[in-house]
Design a protein around this motif. Structure first.
Motif, PDB file in Angstrom:
ATOM      1  N   CYS A  77      -0.879  -2.498 -11.990  1.00 45.09           N
ATOM      2  CA  CYS A  77       0.085  -3.105 -11.078  1.00 45.09           C
ATOM      3  C   CYS A  77       1.212  -3.714 -11.907  1.00 45.09           C
ATOM      4  O   CYS A  77       0.999  -4.707 -12.605  1.00 45.09           O
ATOM      5  CB  CYS A  77      -0.557  -4.180 -10.216  1.00 45.09           C
ATOM      6  SG  CYS A  77       0.645  -4.976  -9.106  1.00 45.09           S
ATOM      7  N   GLY A 126       0.709   6.406  -4.185  1.00 42.82           N
ATOM      8  CA  GLY A 126       0.896   5.534  -3.036  1.00 42.82           C
ATOM      9  C   GLY A 126      -0.176   4.482  -2.826  1.00 42.82           C
ATOM     10  O   GLY A 126      -0.246   3.884  -1.762  1.00 42.82           O
ATOM     11  N   GLU A 175       2.997  -1.370  -4.895  1.00 41.34           N
ATOM     12  CA  GLU A 175       2.528  -0.046  -5.296  1.00 41.34           C
ATOM     13  C   GLU A 175       2.018  -0.096  -6.735  1.00 41.34           C
ATOM     14  O   GLU A 175       2.615  -0.736  -7.604  1.00 41.34           O
ATOM     15  CB  GLU A 175       3.640   0.994  -5.174  1.00 41.34           C
ATOM     16  CG  GLU A 175       3.115   2.396  -5.368  1.00 41.34           C
ATOM     17  CD  GLU A 175       4.091   3.469  -4.942  1.00 41.34           C
ATOM     18  OE1 GLU A 175       4.012   4.552  -5.532  1.00 41.34           O
ATOM     19  OE2 GLU A 175       4.906   3.228  -4.032  1.00 41.34           O
ATOM     20  N   GLN A 205      -2.021   0.845  -3.176  1.00 39.79           N
ATOM     21  CA  GLN A 205      -1.492  -0.511  -3.185  1.00 39.79           C
ATOM     22  C   GLN A 205      -2.409  -1.460  -3.940  1.00 39.79           C
ATOM     23  O   GLN A 205      -3.633  -1.320  -3.903  1.00 39.79           O
ATOM     24  CB  GLN A 205      -1.322  -1.034  -1.760  1.00 39.79           C
ATOM     25  CG  GLN A 205      -0.216  -0.339  -1.005  1.00 39.79           C
ATOM     26  CD  GLN A 205       0.002  -0.987   0.343  1.00 39.79           C
ATOM     27  OE1 GLN A 205      -0.945  -1.401   1.007  1.00 39.79           O
ATOM     28  NE2 GLN A 205       1.250  -1.092   0.738  1.00 39.79           N
TER      29      GLN A 205
END
Length: 164
Positions: A110, A133, A142, A135
């Motif tokens: 991240c 895609g 994203e 999360q």
């Protein structure tokens, strides 16, 4: 975190949960004795290795020796961690010769949190496009897959015949 190994045996077979490191200090003796004592009840062995966070060469050697001592029954890996995936990609028999992988962890990063993130996927229905895609569970931003896709996912192509 010290390594813990728990073994449960019932009419469905054996379930082994390993948490922590697979290293020179990992002692499989109690698990081996428990499985040997209940060999007639063991029609399959289910492993949860989702919380194995470190491995080393001696630990993997001992793991392979442990697998050799187990009954010749199907192995079902309900969860495997990133560390185990790495080993399976390097060592063809790291999960035995008759196994099925149900879920596996994959590494992500991240950029917003500046932290690694591990996500689990179902092996039977996995599609490589699922890596895009995703999360972050912390910030919902994203996240990026944090490995070379073809190399990391190689184990999915060379898995053993499905355990019954």
């Amino acid at each position: 975190m010290a390594t813990t190994i728990s073994v449960k045996i019932d009419e469905r077979g054996a379930r082994i949960i390993i948490q922590g490191a697979l290293n020179e200090e990992t002692d499989y003796t109690p698990a081996t004795h428990t499985l040997s004592a209940h060999a007639r009840m063991v029609h399959s062995v289910s492993f949860d290795l989702g919380d194995v966070n470190r491995t080393n060469s001696v630990g993997i050697k001992n793991w392979l020796m442990f697998l050799e001592k187990l009954p010749r029954v199907p192995f079902i890996f309900t969860r495997i961690s990133e560390r185990i995936v790495e080993q399976v990609n390097m060592i063809p028999n790291a999960l035995g010769s008759n196994f099925k992988i149900e879920r596996f962890a994959a590494p992500f990063y991240c950029p917003k949190c500046d932290e690694p993130v591990s996500l689990e996927f179902t092996a039977a229905t996995f599609d490589q496009s699922a890596l895009a895609g995703q999360q972050c569970p912390t910030c919902a931003g994203e996240i990026e897959f944090d490995a070379l896709e073809d190399e990391y996912l190689h184990f999915l192509k060379r898995k053993a015949p499905a355990a019954k």
